[in-house]
Every structure is written in structure tokens, then in C-alpha cells.
Design an enzyme around this catalytic site. Sequence first.
Site, PDB file in Angstrom:
ATOM      1  N   HIS A 159       0.821  -1.217   0.000  1.00  0.00           N
ATOM      2  CA  HIS A 159       0.000   0.000   0.000  1.00  0.00           C
ATOM      3  C   HIS A 159       0.852   1.263   0.000  1.00  0.00           C
ATOM      4  CE1 HIS A 159      -3.752  -2.106   0.380  1.00  0.00           C
ATOM      5  NE2 HIS A 159      -3.346  -2.739   1.448  1.00  0.00           N
ATOM      6  N   ASP A 195      -2.766 -10.328  -2.432  1.00  0.00           N
ATOM      7  CA  ASP A 195      -3.348  -9.901  -1.165  1.00  0.00           C
ATOM      8  C   ASP A 195      -4.836  -9.565  -1.379  1.00  0.00           C
ATOM      9  OD1 ASP A 195      -2.230  -8.467   1.631  1.00  0.00           O
ATOM     10  OD2 ASP A 195      -4.051  -7.540   0.840  1.00  0.00           O
ATOM     11  N   HIS A 197      -6.387  -6.977  -0.523  1.00  0.00           N
ATOM     12  CA  HIS A 197      -6.539  -5.553  -0.804  1.00  0.00           C
ATOM     13  C   HIS A 197      -5.685  -5.133  -2.000  1.00  0.00           C
ATOM     14  CE1 HIS A 197      -7.271  -6.238   3.536  1.00  0.00           C
ATOM     15  NE2 HIS A 197      -8.300  -5.430   3.323  1.00  0.00           N
ATOM     16  N   ASP A 284      -4.541 -12.617   3.434  1.00  0.00           N
ATOM     17  CA  ASP A 284      -5.819 -12.167   3.997  1.00  0.00           C
ATOM     18  C   ASP A 284      -6.980 -12.508   3.074  1.00  0.00           C
ATOM     19  OD1 ASP A 284      -4.979  -8.604   3.563  1.00  0.00           O
ATOM     20  OD2 ASP A 284      -4.779 -10.319   2.221  1.00  0.00           O
TER      21      ASP A 284
HETATM   22  N1  SS9 Z   1     -12.675  -2.267   7.602  1.00  0.00           N
HETATM   23  C1  SS9 Z   1     -11.403  -2.585   6.975  1.00  0.00           C
HETATM   24  C2  SS9 Z   1     -10.396  -1.492   7.219  1.00  0.00           C
HETATM   25  C3  SS9 Z   1      -9.107  -1.829   6.515  1.00  0.00           C
HETATM   26  N2  SS9 Z   1      -8.007  -1.047   7.011  1.00  0.00           N
HETATM   27  C4  SS9 Z   1      -6.737  -1.193   6.347  1.00  0.00           C
HETATM   28  C5  SS9 Z   1      -6.510  -2.535   5.771  1.00  0.00           C
HETATM   29  C6  SS9 Z   1      -5.080  -2.690   5.329  1.00  0.00           C
HETATM   30  C7  SS9 Z   1      -4.793  -4.061   4.766  1.00  0.00           C
HETATM   31  C8  SS9 Z   1      -3.378  -4.247   4.451  1.00  0.00           C
HETATM   32  S1  SS9 Z   1      -2.978  -5.745   3.599  1.00  0.00           S
HETATM   33 ZN    ZN Z   2      -4.484  -6.908   2.629  1.00  0.00          ZN
END
Ligand code: SS9
Ligand code: ZN
Length: 343
Positions: A159, A195, A197, A284
Site C-alpha cells: 500500500h 493480497d 486488498h 488475507d
Molecule cells: N474495515 C477494513 C479497514 C481496513 N483497514 C486497512 C486494511 C489494510 C490491509 C493491508 S494488507
Molecule cells: Zn491486505
Amino acid sequence: MLTVYSDAHRLQHGQSELIDGTLKPCFETPSRADMVLAAVRERELGDIIHPRRHGLDPILRVHDADYARFLETAWQRWSDMGRDYDALPKMWQIRRLREAIPDHVEGQLCYYSMDCGTPITAGTWAAATAAADTALTGADRLIGGERAVFALTRPPGHHAAFDYCGGYCFLNNAAIAAQALRDRGMRKVAVLDVDYHHGNGTQDIFYRRADVLFLSIHGDPRTEYPFFLGFADEKGEGEGLGYNFNFPLSAGSCVSTWFVALDCALDQIARFGAEALVVSLGVDTYRGDPISRFQLDSPDFVTLGARLAGLKLPTLFCLEGGYAVGPIGTNVVNVLAGFEARG
Ligand SMILES: NCCCNCCCCCS
Ligand SMILES: [Zn+2]
């Protein structure tokens, strides 16, 4: 498979993050790396080595120098204000506010942060640079002839963009390693982000480039973090047009849908003619992950590893997310063991 690991990850131990409207204990904890390391040992994946220091230069090949200097100095400046608690931003430089870089650390914290879940602490810079060295040492070993290396990187990196941190990430380990592989003579490198995200940071860094192909399979940003990047119509810009592939999938998508997207991504990597593959390995996507909504179960990670091996490319795995701490070791090593078993 060789693992690169540094105990310095422990220096990043945020106390809390603002998530869903309340301050909660950080999901990104040192215990994540402890569990992965224990599984690497237990499953006898291979030798474990410590990273070599590489200094700032490889970091500045993909990150803005002012941003790096902010990360390096933020904690000292924050604690000089008498604050002994984590540094988190209190607002953002949002639309039609001036894009000027504030002088004060509190303003810079807002300018250089994407969210308020990425606390800067006394040890953040040391931990983040050690994670970058971990990924770089993995890249060194790939150049030296290793077929595959696992960089047990914490804090994660995907990120983190050219000039901002977020999503528990400060320095983009995978991007730093991909750039190092390019600098060491590999003409084409692919970065595949599995991942949950979207790897907004990695996309940001390589978006205008044709020498590094970026692909990401992730929860649809229409409903999932990071919300504002990761759509299928983001295909690159300028020379980079056609070298960025996003595969957003609806939250709750089934495993077979996920693997269809993976096969599409692998096909693009083969077409691109990559000489090396960097995998942003977040687990994740696991059905039990507390902040994510895909359905992969632990055996599916073995399948993932085998599919990746099918590309027959020198491969560097960089650990990203995965917040179900109990099974994280099993899930990560399942990918690596599945890769190795494919031979
Ligand atoms: N309600 C979900 C909030 C997510 N907040 C950041 C997530 C970062 C993931 C990194 S792999
Ligand atoms: Zn993630």
C-alpha cells in the site's frame, strides 16, 4: 526454499488504529511474523538468513526522497512535541485543499498518510528499512541463481506509494525488490499482488512503466479498502498503458472465481515475457481473515503456490497481509510448499 528474515520487524509495534470508527488494537502485529517464522521452521522449508544492509539508494529508486526523510525523522519530531504515543494523522489534504507540504510534523503526517491505520512509532523507520533490506537480499539471491526466495517482510509494503504510507505499509518492499531486479539486468519483471486488498502503492510506482508489469487480484474497491484505486479500467498510462491489470472481485466471491482471475493474471505474465516474478503474498484472502471477505481455505494456498510455479520463473515472495494470526503460518508456508512441490 530460502527464507530471509530480520528480527528488526519487532520494532514496528503500533498500539492502535482507527478502524470502522473506533480506535482498535492494531491488526498488523509482530506475532504475525513470529507465526510465519515458526511455520517455516516447523515445515523445514529451507535455510533462514538475515538480510544484508543496502542503504537508502535502492529505496529512493522507487520512493520520493522527501517522503523517505519524513519517515526517517517523523518520530523524533513527534516525540520532541512531548508525545510518547503513536503518530497518526488527524486530517487529509483532500480535494481543493492546497497541495503544499506543511513544515510541521503534524501537517506532514497528514500530507504523507493515506489512512489512520498506519501508526508511526519509535521503531518504524528501523523496521521498515529492515523489511526493504529483507526483500533486497531476496532479490540478490534470485540474481545469484536461486529459483525462489521467501522474504519474510514486516511491516508489509504494497500500500506504500511513491510518496505516501498507508495500509500498515511504509516502504514498498516488493516494488523496491522489483526495481533492484531491473537494475541488476532483468529486462522485464512482473509483480503479482494476491493480497485481499489492491496493491495501490505498487500500482502507483509502476503505473507509467512498460518494464514492470503489475497485476492485482483483490476485493472490489467499490466496497473494499483502499476504495479509491484498483478498478479494472486502470490499465496504465503513457508508456505503461497495457502494463497494469486489476482483477477486482466482489466481496464474498467463491474460490473458483478467484482462481479464474489468477489464471488470467498468469496468462498475462507469460505473454509479457517476464524474466522474474515478485509475488506480493498477502494471505488475507483466507476465509477466516478478520478484516477481509474472500473464501480461500488453507489447502487452496497450496494450489496457489503450484499455479505460480507453473510460470517457471525465478520468484521472490514478499509477505504482505494476513490478519488471522493463528493460521497465517500454515497459509503462507502452504503457498511456498505448493510452489516447491510443483518443482
Ligand atoms: N474495515 C477494513 C479497514 C481496513 N483497514 C486497512 C486494511 C489494510 C490491509 C493491508 S494488507
Ligand atoms: Zn491486505
